[in-house]
Scaffold this motif. Structure first.
Motif, mmCIF file in Angstrom:
data_model
loop_
_atom_site.group_PDB
_atom_site.id
_atom_site.type_symbol
_atom_site.label_atom_id
_atom_site.label_comp_id
_atom_site.label_asym_id
_atom_site.label_seq_id
_atom_site.Cartn_x
_atom_site.Cartn_y
_atom_site.Cartn_z
ATOM 1 N N GLY A 179 -4.981 -3.770 -2.372
ATOM 2 C CA GLY A 179 -5.756 -3.972 -3.596
ATOM 3 C C GLY A 179 -5.855 -2.697 -4.410
ATOM 4 N N LYS A 180 -6.057 -1.579 -3.735
ATOM 5 C CA LYS A 180 -6.112 -0.291 -4.434
ATOM 6 C C LYS A 180 -4.808 -0.026 -5.186
ATOM 7 C CE LYS A 180 -5.708 4.641 -3.382
ATOM 8 N NZ LYS A 180 -5.758 5.683 -2.332
ATOM 9 N N MET A 181 -3.667 -0.253 -4.519
ATOM 10 C CA MET A 181 -2.373 0.033 -5.157
ATOM 11 C C MET A 181 -2.143 -0.888 -6.362
ATOM 12 S SD MET A 181 -1.755 2.410 -3.074
ATOM 13 C CE MET A 181 -0.179 3.028 -3.622
ATOM 14 N N GLN A 182 -2.509 -2.164 -6.205
ATOM 15 C CA GLN A 182 -2.335 -3.098 -7.335
ATOM 16 C C GLN A 182 -3.251 -2.711 -8.493
ATOM 17 O OE1 GLN A 182 0.129 -5.142 -7.138
ATOM 18 N NE2 GLN A 182 0.506 -5.113 -4.937
ATOM 19 N N LEU A 183 -4.494 -2.333 -8.175
ATOM 20 C CA LEU A 183 -5.431 -1.926 -9.232
ATOM 21 C C LEU A 183 -4.945 -0.671 -9.949
ATOM 22 C CD1 LEU A 183 -8.887 -2.527 -7.504
ATOM 23 C CD2 LEU A 183 -7.939 -3.813 -9.430
ATOM 24 N N HIS A 184 -4.407 0.280 -9.187
ATOM 25 C CA HIS A 184 -3.854 1.482 -9.822
ATOM 26 C C HIS A 184 -2.729 1.118 -10.787
ATOM 27 C CE1 HIS A 184 -5.508 5.360 -8.639
ATOM 28 N NE2 HIS A 184 -5.786 4.864 -7.445
ATOM 29 N N SER A 185 -1.866 0.179 -10.383
ATOM 30 C CA SER A 185 -0.747 -0.225 -11.243
ATOM 31 C C SER A 185 -1.239 -0.914 -12.502
ATOM 32 C CB SER A 185 0.190 -1.164 -10.471
ATOM 33 O OG SER A 185 0.681 -0.534 -9.325
ATOM 34 N N LEU A 186 -2.255 -1.778 -12.343
ATOM 35 C CA LEU A 186 -2.803 -2.488 -13.495
ATOM 36 C C LEU A 186 -3.679 -1.581 -14.355
ATOM 37 C CD1 LEU A 186 -3.665 -5.854 -11.714
ATOM 38 C CD2 LEU A 186 -1.818 -5.461 -13.360
ATOM 39 N N LEU A 246 2.080 -8.734 0.759
ATOM 40 C CA LEU A 246 1.374 -8.869 -0.516
ATOM 41 C C LEU A 246 2.115 -8.176 -1.666
ATOM 42 C CD1 LEU A 246 -2.288 -8.254 0.694
ATOM 43 C CD2 LEU A 246 -1.319 -10.422 -0.094
ATOM 44 N N PHE A 247 3.040 -7.280 -1.339
ATOM 45 C CA PHE A 247 3.780 -6.586 -2.393
ATOM 46 C C PHE A 247 4.930 -7.416 -2.948
ATOM 47 C CE2 PHE A 247 1.525 -3.266 -0.212
ATOM 48 C CZ PHE A 247 1.141 -2.411 -1.222
ATOM 49 N N GLY A 248 5.211 -8.556 -2.310
ATOM 50 C CA GLY A 248 6.282 -9.413 -2.809
ATOM 51 C C GLY A 248 7.652 -8.911 -2.381
ATOM 52 N N SER A 249 8.685 -9.477 -2.976
ATOM 53 C CA SER A 249 10.055 -9.105 -2.633
ATOM 54 C C SER A 249 10.353 -7.681 -3.081
ATOM 55 C CB SER A 249 11.048 -10.065 -3.298
ATOM 56 O OG SER A 249 10.871 -11.371 -2.795
ATOM 57 N N GLU A 250 11.148 -6.993 -2.256
ATOM 58 C CA GLU A 250 11.478 -5.594 -2.554
ATOM 59 C C GLU A 250 12.169 -5.457 -3.906
ATOM 60 O OE1 GLU A 250 11.401 -5.968 1.938
ATOM 61 O OE2 GLU A 250 12.049 -7.196 0.252
ATOM 62 N N VAL A 251 13.049 -6.407 -4.195
ATOM 63 C CA VAL A 251 13.760 -6.408 -5.482
ATOM 64 C C VAL A 251 13.241 -7.598 -6.292
ATOM 65 C CG1 VAL A 251 16.012 -6.601 -6.601
ATOM 66 C CG2 VAL A 251 15.791 -5.328 -4.455
ATOM 67 N N ARG A 311 8.917 0.541 -4.419
ATOM 68 C CA ARG A 311 8.327 1.857 -4.649
ATOM 69 C C ARG A 311 6.816 1.821 -4.405
ATOM 70 N NH1 ARG A 311 9.348 6.620 -8.705
ATOM 71 N NH2 ARG A 311 7.385 7.731 -8.410
ATOM 72 N N LEU A 312 6.154 0.774 -4.900
ATOM 73 C CA LEU A 312 4.707 0.669 -4.721
ATOM 74 C C LEU A 312 4.366 0.513 -3.244
ATOM 75 C CD1 LEU A 312 2.019 0.583 -6.280
ATOM 76 C CD2 LEU A 312 2.219 -1.905 -6.335
ATOM 77 N N ARG A 313 5.204 -0.240 -2.532
ATOM 78 C CA ARG A 313 4.984 -0.428 -1.100
ATOM 79 C C ARG A 313 5.171 0.888 -0.347
ATOM 80 N NH1 ARG A 313 8.942 -4.395 1.756
ATOM 81 N NH2 ARG A 313 9.782 -2.433 2.582
ATOM 82 N N ASP A 314 6.140 1.678 -0.761
ATOM 83 C CA ASP A 314 6.337 3.001 -0.147
ATOM 84 C C ASP A 314 5.128 3.903 -0.401
ATOM 85 O OD1 ASP A 314 8.806 2.354 0.903
ATOM 86 O OD2 ASP A 314 9.967 3.345 -0.673
ATOM 87 N N GLY A 326 10.291 -11.383 1.456
ATOM 88 C CA GLY A 326 11.190 -10.276 1.159
ATOM 89 C C GLY A 326 12.425 -10.244 2.032
ATOM 90 N N GLU A 327 13.026 -9.089 2.091
ATOM 91 C CA GLU A 327 14.345 -8.878 2.701
ATOM 92 C C GLU A 327 14.406 -9.281 4.169
ATOM 93 O OE1 GLU A 327 18.333 -7.785 2.435
ATOM 94 O OE2 GLU A 327 16.852 -7.927 0.819
ATOM 95 N N PHE A 328 13.289 -9.181 4.889
ATOM 96 C CA PHE A 328 13.327 -9.378 6.348
ATOM 97 C C PHE A 328 12.629 -10.649 6.803
ATOM 98 C CE2 PHE A 328 13.341 -4.790 5.379
ATOM 99 C CZ PHE A 328 14.645 -4.497 5.792
#
Length: 481
Positions: free
Chosen positions: A218-225, A305-310, A366-369, A407-409
């Motif tokens: 949630g923190k990462m998504q909020l930072h992006s938004l 929660l980050f969705g697909s890598e690409v 990138r956000l997931r990393d 995602g990929e896996f």
């Protein structure tokens, strides 16, 4: 009024710092939504404690130097409000095709549908329903109060998104706001939109893992938004980050206290091998291998929660100026990503390898990393507790290919070390890496409530400091008898 210290107006039914009193149409719409929200809260909020007085913080300003006051309040009477961070003068869109243009104060027509969906998803990520039974097994009044604080602030985050829907999206927004109250965590017919928010939170270790790992997403998504070119969304998310920090604090310190208590108990009992699960459990504490399994579960669910890598959706939202990267304005590049690449872990001929993808479509990766790097900080603290106690054991984050549904896996099985395995091996060894039914039963057996003032359950250590600098014997929740 000083633009940097925006006090909250408590004269309307809905506290706010957006001058709702002068926006009668939106005020009326929100007042119309309010009874349904209270019904939802009473139905799906903390069970059994709605009439208890809880020592909660309530925002009275958005100035980070002093934005909240503490007092006893019954949760249904909590003043959920509409709170936006101060408006930055002459703010410009910091990325995408509109880079450098003035930030939007109204919804740009061509991006209306995309913006609405992002806001709805953000509003739908509400953990209140999953945590509603936990008050009954709280290990202390301190922990119970922290749970309820997280709950009311998650409720306020719902209000934050509903305000944007009601004010900027007309009838569509009102319908979406009503739908947010209809969906229920884990409901067969009308579940929450994202998988992690349909999982059960059966015990307090799960709660601490959720607030550490899933609230960190949630923190990462909020930072992006918060980077968004749509200024009301940016300002909303900037203030939400102030509250979200406490939720992650609850998770990080909660896990630290569980690990501390386990290490203390092992030392007192003279146990040298922390992997001797039966011996450690006989002490009435949670063994470190089971903590690792819980960590594996919640970290992997949170990665999904980050969705697909690409993702072309992520690329489109970036290009449109709607959703940026983590700390976008601190990144030194062209903020358009037209010719940049980013390494993405992919399955290539049966092996996991990094592949350079266009940076625009690799934004989720990138956000997931960034998220994974942020997760490591807590791990260092937990492992320091273990090493200080004299034990050679480390909690680790599992490989990103482990236990994935998105995602990929998603179609392969991998060990926590990232080694690909077949279905039969996975089925045979799954319980080594993820909590088994018996693990869950053991943890549940420890979840006996402790409601005496200043007392704590024997499986968790007391905190180093109290909330609002209160003493150890402070009555954080006055339980109705």
């Amino acid at each position: 009024m000083n633009a940097n210290i925006m006090n909250v107006d408590y004269t309307t039914k809905i506290p706010n710092n957006v001058n709702l009193a002068a926006d009668r149409q939106v005020l009326k719409a929100l007042e119309g939504w309010h009874p349904g929200y209270i019904d939802w809260w009473n139905d799906m909020g903390p069970e059994g404690f709605q009439q208890s007085l809880v020592y909660l913080r309530t925002a009275y300003s958005v100035d980070p130097r002093g934005w909240a006051k503490f007092d006893y309040v019954r949760m249904p009477d909590y003043r959920w409000g509409i709170l936006l961070a101060p408006q930055e003068e002459n703010r410009v869109i910091p990325f995408g095709e509109h880079y450098g243009e003035p930030a939007w104060q109204e919804v740009p027509g061509e991006h209306r549908a995309m913006l609405r969906r992002l806001i709805v998803i953000q509003g739908d990520t509400d953990s209140v329903e999953q945590q509603r039974h936990l008050g009954k097994t709280a290990p202390s009044l301190y922990d119970m109060r922290n749970l309820f604080q997280v709950n009311v602030e998650e409720g306020r985050h719902l209000w934050a998104m509903v305000y944007l829907l009601q004010k900027y999206f007309g009838r569509d927004g009102r319908e979406e706001a009503d739908e947010l109250l209809r969906r229920r965590s884990g409901d067969a017919d009308s579940p929450r939109m994202l998988g992690a928010f349909n999982e059960k939170t059966p015990d307090w270790l799960s709660f601490f893992m959720f607030t550490y790992f899933t609230d960190r997403d949630g923190k990462m998504q909020l930072h992006s938004l918060a980077q968004s070119g749509f200024d009301p969304l940016s300002r909303t998310c900037r203030f939400m980050l102030t509250e979200e920090a406490h939720h992650m604090f609850v998770g990080e310190t909660g896990i630290t206290r569980v690990v501390q208590r386990t290490c203390d108990a092992m030392r007192e009992a003279g146990i040298d091998d922390p992997t001797d699960v039966a011996k450690v459990r006989a002490l009435g504490v949670i063994d470190l291998p089971t903590i690792q399994k819980k960590l594996n579960l919640h970290y992997s669910l949170s990665l999904d929660l980050f969705g697909s890598e690409v993702s072309t959706n992520a690329a489109n939202a970036f290009n449109a100026g709607i959703k940026g990267r983590y700390r976008e304005t601190q990144i030194e590049d062209d903020h358009r990503l037209q010719n940049s690449t980013y390494p993405v872990l992919k399955l290539v001929e049966g092996e996991i390898k990094p592949v350079d993808e266009p940076a625009l479509t690799a934004l989720n990766m990138r956000l997931r990393d960034d998220y994974t790097q942020d997760c490591v900080k807590g791990m260092l603290r937990w492992n320091k507790v273990i090493s200080t106690a004299g034990y050679d054991y480390r909690l680790t984050l599992p490989h990103v290919a482990f236990h994935r549904d998105i995602g990929e896996f998603k179609d392969v099985h991998a060990t926590p070390d990232g080694i690909l395995i077949d279905d039969a091996t996975w089925a045979k060894r799954r319980d080594e890496w993820l909590p088994s039914t018996s693990d869950g039963d053991f943890i549940t057996s420890l979840m006996t409530p402790v409601t005496e003032i200043g007392e704590f359950a024997p499986w968790i250590s007391p905190p180093k400091v109290g909330i609002d600098n209160k003493p150890g014997d402070f009555e954080y929740v006055k339980i109705e008898s």
